[in-house]
Design a protein around this motif. Sequence first.
Motif, short mmCIF file in Angstrom:
data_model
loop_
_atom_site.label_atom_id
_atom_site.label_comp_id
_atom_site.label_asym_id
_atom_site.label_seq_id
_atom_site.Cartn_x
_atom_site.Cartn_y
_atom_site.Cartn_z
N GLU A 168 0.82 -1.22 0.00
CA GLU A 168 0.00 0.00 0.00
C GLU A 168 0.85 1.27 0.00
N LEU A 169 1.82 1.35 0.92
CA LEU A 169 2.62 2.56 1.03
C LEU A 169 3.49 2.80 -0.20
N ALA A 170 3.96 1.71 -0.82
CA ALA A 170 4.77 1.86 -2.04
C ALA A 170 3.92 2.46 -3.17
N LEU A 171 2.65 2.04 -3.27
CA LEU A 171 1.75 2.59 -4.28
C LEU A 171 1.43 4.05 -3.99
N VAL A 172 1.24 4.38 -2.72
CA VAL A 172 0.97 5.77 -2.33
C VAL A 172 2.11 6.66 -2.79
N GLN A 173 3.34 6.23 -2.54
CA GLN A 173 4.51 7.04 -2.91
C GLN A 173 4.70 7.09 -4.42
N GLU A 174 4.54 5.94 -5.08
CA GLU A 174 4.74 5.89 -6.53
C GLU A 174 3.72 6.73 -7.28
N LEU A 175 2.45 6.64 -6.88
CA LEU A 175 1.37 7.30 -7.61
C LEU A 175 1.09 8.71 -7.11
N GLY A 176 1.69 9.08 -5.99
CA GLY A 176 1.51 10.43 -5.47
C GLY A 176 0.10 10.71 -5.01
N VAL A 177 -0.52 9.73 -4.35
CA VAL A 177 -1.89 9.88 -3.85
C VAL A 177 -1.91 9.59 -2.35
N SER A 178 -3.06 9.84 -1.73
CA SER A 178 -3.20 9.54 -0.31
C SER A 178 -3.47 8.05 -0.12
N GLN A 179 -3.44 7.62 1.14
CA GLN A 179 -3.65 6.20 1.42
C GLN A 179 -5.08 5.75 1.19
N ALA A 180 -6.04 6.66 1.39
CA ALA A 180 -7.45 6.25 1.35
C ALA A 180 -7.86 5.60 0.02
N PRO A 181 -7.62 6.23 -1.16
CA PRO A 181 -8.05 5.58 -2.41
C PRO A 181 -7.28 4.29 -2.71
N VAL A 182 -6.00 4.22 -2.28
CA VAL A 182 -5.23 2.98 -2.48
C VAL A 182 -5.84 1.86 -1.65
N ARG A 183 -6.16 2.16 -0.40
CA ARG A 183 -6.75 1.15 0.48
C ARG A 183 -8.10 0.68 -0.07
N GLU A 184 -8.89 1.63 -0.60
CA GLU A 184 -10.20 1.29 -1.16
C GLU A 184 -10.05 0.44 -2.42
N ALA A 185 -9.06 0.77 -3.25
CA ALA A 185 -8.82 -0.02 -4.47
C ALA A 185 -8.42 -1.44 -4.11
N LEU A 186 -7.57 -1.60 -3.11
CA LEU A 186 -7.14 -2.93 -2.68
C LEU A 186 -8.33 -3.72 -2.12
N ARG A 187 -9.22 -3.02 -1.40
CA ARG A 187 -10.40 -3.69 -0.86
C ARG A 187 -11.31 -4.18 -2.00
N ASP A 188 -11.46 -3.34 -3.04
CA ASP A 188 -12.26 -3.74 -4.21
C ASP A 188 -11.65 -4.96 -4.88
N LEU A 189 -10.33 -4.96 -5.04
CA LEU A 189 -9.65 -6.06 -5.72
C LEU A 189 -9.71 -7.34 -4.89
N GLU A 190 -9.77 -7.20 -3.58
CA GLU A 190 -9.96 -8.38 -2.74
C GLU A 190 -11.36 -8.94 -2.93
N ALA A 191 -12.36 -8.05 -3.03
CA ALA A 191 -13.74 -8.50 -3.29
C ALA A 191 -13.84 -9.17 -4.65
N MET A 192 -13.05 -8.69 -5.64
CA MET A 192 -13.04 -9.30 -6.97
C MET A 192 -12.18 -10.56 -7.01
N ARG A 193 -11.50 -10.85 -5.90
CA ARG A 193 -10.69 -12.06 -5.74
C ARG A 193 -9.42 -12.02 -6.61
N PHE A 194 -8.93 -10.81 -6.89
CA PHE A 194 -7.64 -10.67 -7.55
C PHE A 194 -6.52 -10.73 -6.53
N ILE A 195 -6.78 -10.22 -5.32
CA ILE A 195 -5.77 -10.25 -4.28
C ILE A 195 -6.39 -10.82 -3.01
N GLU A 196 -5.53 -11.18 -2.06
CA GLU A 196 -6.00 -11.65 -0.75
C GLU A 196 -5.15 -11.00 0.32
#
Length: 215
Positions: free
Chosen positions: A33-61
């Motif tokens: 999460e933190l690596a994506l925040v730094q790389e993409l120059g965004v806050s943690q909130a949308p990264v965390r939400e994207a990861l949660r969505d991808l977990e629901a889609m079963r791309f990540i665990e």
Amino acid sequence: MTLSRSVLREQIKEVIIQRILDGTYAPGDRVVELALVQELGVSQAPVREALRDLEAMRFIESEPYRGARVRQVSHKELTETYPVRAALEELAGHMAAPSVENSVLRMLETEIQNMLEAARRKDQHGLLVHDARFHELIVEQAGNTVLLDSWSGLRIEAYTLVSVIKSHLDLVAIANAHLPILDALRQRDGNLAGKVMREHIEHFGNTLFGGDPND
């Protein structure tokens, strides 16, 4: 212009999905999460939400204290999706066709055109986004919330995307395969629409998984 958090979340999700599909993130790799925040120059909130969505889609665990990792989608998991989806979409076509609105038919036609444009660009993910929306429109038109919830629970976009990536099928052929469904709906024939939708999903599943499950 400042992008909304929901738009950022979708864009971040697209970046991660593309990296999973092109092998940048292999099964078992951590998605930090933190690596994506730094790389993409965004806050943690949308990264965390994207990861949660991808977990629901079963791309990540995710695991406590270990973070998010790319999930391996098994052959068995994919093959078990298609017969269930075929039954649900047969019902959706049967229920939707008699009262399908002209505005919905126009939207379906647009989705096929969007699929064809994505296919010509060799944009697999773009094609599957429009493919999933085409089918979702029909399920929505059926007007049954239990059916829609059941269909949505199959993670159609994610599983179809993984299936196509594994298969190397002709993308233009995938797009054109939706034309008979549109024709059946235009006839307002519920039995025909249901039959065509079931055959469409079964053909796709059989094309992908007709061989040895251990392949």
